[in-house]
Scaffold this motif. Sequence first.
Motif, short mmCIF file in Angstrom:
data_model
loop_
_atom_site.label_atom_id
_atom_site.label_comp_id
_atom_site.label_asym_id
_atom_site.label_seq_id
_atom_site.Cartn_x
_atom_site.Cartn_y
_atom_site.Cartn_z
N GLY A 265 0.81 -1.21 0.00
CA GLY A 265 0.00 0.00 0.00
C GLY A 265 0.83 1.26 0.00
N ILE A 266 2.12 1.13 -0.36
CA ILE A 266 2.97 2.31 -0.43
C ILE A 266 3.50 2.48 -1.86
CG2 ILE A 266 3.60 2.36 2.02
CD1 ILE A 266 6.13 0.91 1.41
N VAL A 267 4.10 3.63 -2.12
CA VAL A 267 4.50 3.96 -3.48
C VAL A 267 6.02 4.06 -3.56
CG1 VAL A 267 4.30 5.70 -5.29
CG2 VAL A 267 2.36 5.26 -3.77
N ALA A 268 6.61 3.33 -4.48
CA ALA A 268 8.06 3.43 -4.68
C ALA A 268 8.38 4.85 -5.14
CB ALA A 268 8.53 2.42 -5.71
N PRO A 269 9.31 5.54 -4.48
CA PRO A 269 9.68 6.90 -4.86
C PRO A 269 10.25 6.97 -6.28
CG PRO A 269 10.64 6.30 -2.76
CD PRO A 269 10.07 5.05 -3.33
N PHE A 270 10.28 8.21 -6.83
CA PHE A 270 10.68 8.35 -8.23
C PHE A 270 12.07 7.80 -8.52
CE2 PHE A 270 12.33 12.23 -6.30
CZ PHE A 270 13.55 12.41 -6.93
N TRP A 271 12.97 7.87 -7.53
CA TRP A 271 14.34 7.39 -7.82
C TRP A 271 14.42 5.88 -7.76
CZ3 TRP A 271 16.65 6.18 -2.87
CH2 TRP A 271 16.00 6.75 -1.76
N PHE A 272 13.53 5.21 -7.02
CA PHE A 272 13.42 3.75 -7.11
C PHE A 272 12.96 3.41 -8.54
CE2 PHE A 272 12.77 1.90 -2.58
CZ PHE A 272 13.36 2.96 -1.94
N LYS A 273 11.91 4.12 -8.97
CA LYS A 273 11.32 3.91 -10.30
C LYS A 273 12.37 4.14 -11.39
CE LYS A 273 9.54 7.34 -12.20
NZ LYS A 273 10.17 8.38 -13.07
N ASP A 274 13.12 5.23 -11.26
CA ASP A 274 14.15 5.54 -12.26
C ASP A 274 15.19 4.41 -12.35
OD1 ASP A 274 12.99 7.98 -12.80
OD2 ASP A 274 14.39 9.14 -11.56
N ASN B 61 15.85 2.27 -15.66
CA ASN B 61 17.18 2.24 -16.29
C ASN B 61 17.64 0.80 -16.51
OD1 ASN B 61 17.14 4.99 -16.06
ND2 ASN B 61 18.66 5.14 -14.42
N THR B 62 17.04 -0.13 -15.79
CA THR B 62 17.47 -1.52 -15.87
C THR B 62 16.58 -2.37 -16.77
OG1 THR B 62 18.25 -1.26 -13.59
CG2 THR B 62 18.22 -3.50 -14.47
N ILE B 63 15.26 -2.27 -16.59
CA ILE B 63 14.38 -3.17 -17.36
C ILE B 63 13.48 -2.44 -18.35
CG2 ILE B 63 14.41 -4.94 -15.53
CD1 ILE B 63 11.51 -4.14 -14.83
N GLY B 64 13.63 -1.12 -18.46
CA GLY B 64 12.86 -0.39 -19.46
C GLY B 64 11.48 0.01 -18.96
N LEU B 65 10.82 0.85 -19.78
CA LEU B 65 9.57 1.47 -19.35
C LEU B 65 8.42 0.48 -19.21
CD1 LEU B 65 8.40 4.77 -19.36
CD2 LEU B 65 6.89 3.47 -20.85
N ARG B 66 8.19 -0.34 -20.21
CA ARG B 66 7.01 -1.22 -20.19
C ARG B 66 7.10 -2.25 -19.06
NH1 ARG B 66 2.16 -1.83 -19.57
NH2 ARG B 66 1.22 -3.77 -20.33
N ASN B 67 8.27 -2.88 -18.93
CA ASN B 67 8.42 -3.85 -17.85
C ASN B 67 8.29 -3.18 -16.48
OD1 ASN B 67 8.77 -6.29 -19.27
ND2 ASN B 67 10.89 -5.74 -19.73
N SER B 68 8.79 -1.94 -16.37
CA SER B 68 8.71 -1.23 -15.09
C SER B 68 7.27 -0.89 -14.75
CB SER B 68 9.52 0.06 -15.13
OG SER B 68 10.88 -0.23 -15.32
N GLU B 69 6.52 -0.51 -15.79
CA GLU B 69 5.12 -0.16 -15.58
C GLU B 69 4.37 -1.34 -14.95
OE1 GLU B 69 2.51 2.82 -18.23
OE2 GLU B 69 3.03 0.95 -19.21
N MET B 70 4.58 -2.51 -15.49
CA MET B 70 3.92 -3.69 -14.95
C MET B 70 4.48 -4.06 -13.58
SD MET B 70 3.06 -6.22 -18.11
CE MET B 70 4.67 -6.26 -18.88
N ALA B 71 5.81 -4.08 -13.50
CA ALA B 71 6.46 -4.49 -12.25
C ALA B 71 6.03 -3.60 -11.09
CB ALA B 71 7.98 -4.44 -12.42
#
Length: 260
Positions: free
Chosen positions: A140-149, A153-163
Amino acid sequence: TSSKVKVDLDQNTGVAVMHMQSPPVNSLSLDFITELCISLEKLEMDKGCRGLIITSSQPKVFSAGLDILEMYGKSPERCGEFWKSVQELWLKLYSSNMVTIAAVNGSSPAGGCLMALTCDYRIMADNPAYSIGLNETQLGIVAPFWFKDTLMNTIGLRNSEMALQLGLLYKPQDALKVGLVDQVVPEDQVLPAAVKSVNKWLAVPEHARQITKSMMRKSTIDRLTSNREADIQNFVSFITRESIQKSLRGYMELLKQKKA
Ligand code: CO8
């Protein structure tokens, strides 16, 4: 000299192995993070250390991520201090001049996955009981933008969106498929494989490799360094909300139930 971090530096090869040993599951408390940062700082300054392998001394777990108890029922001041240390650890790891290899010899959720993601290369034990990923939404928490970045940077946008939205935890073979880890090897081969790859990376002319690493990561790092205070305020106001505290409490109960 520190109790939760054991560092073995091989003077001949210039490679250090950092063992995380904070029982039971290497959860990242303020104390543990502070020790990790001090150890990293020392190695970074040491001209004799050029490569770093990060691994766990705890069975079955690389790191359980941020210590949930640091985010539950704590004062805003303490939460702020904690978050600053999390930022510091990420900055140190992601901007390290050393070759960094994550020897992921166990489960690695959330902050544990983030630590592995900051490394240049990730090797994971081929055990389907282990998983890795940024599962924050499941708490129920949100990964901060730098976790997301770091993930993007590692698995790309689409995979990150799902992950990220699904809070996916990947088994080693699935993590390999999306590029979340670079290599999956039998459990007893994780450390030898890490030594092999650190040597491969160290064979590249050092200055060129370091400048290239810094070029690749600079914009991601700058985004946090220019927003640190706002990011701390954001974390503190989010995590101290009653609804978020309730989610965390529910998640901790779920963890206990799983055990019983
Ligand atoms: N923090 C604190 N305590 C923990 C944590 C943790 N992250 N993880 C496990 N523990 C505790 C357990 O509660 C248990 O305590 P006790 O013995 O008192 O019951 C003990 O450690 C051992 O845990 P398990 O029995 O579950 O051990 P297993 O070997 O069966 O499993 C796992 C190990 C896989 C690591 C499992 O414990 C697990 O899944 N833990 C939760 C991991 C997790 O989801 N972490 C997310 C943390 S949040 C984060 O890192 C990023 C937050 C970003 C914040 C952004 C907000 C804006």
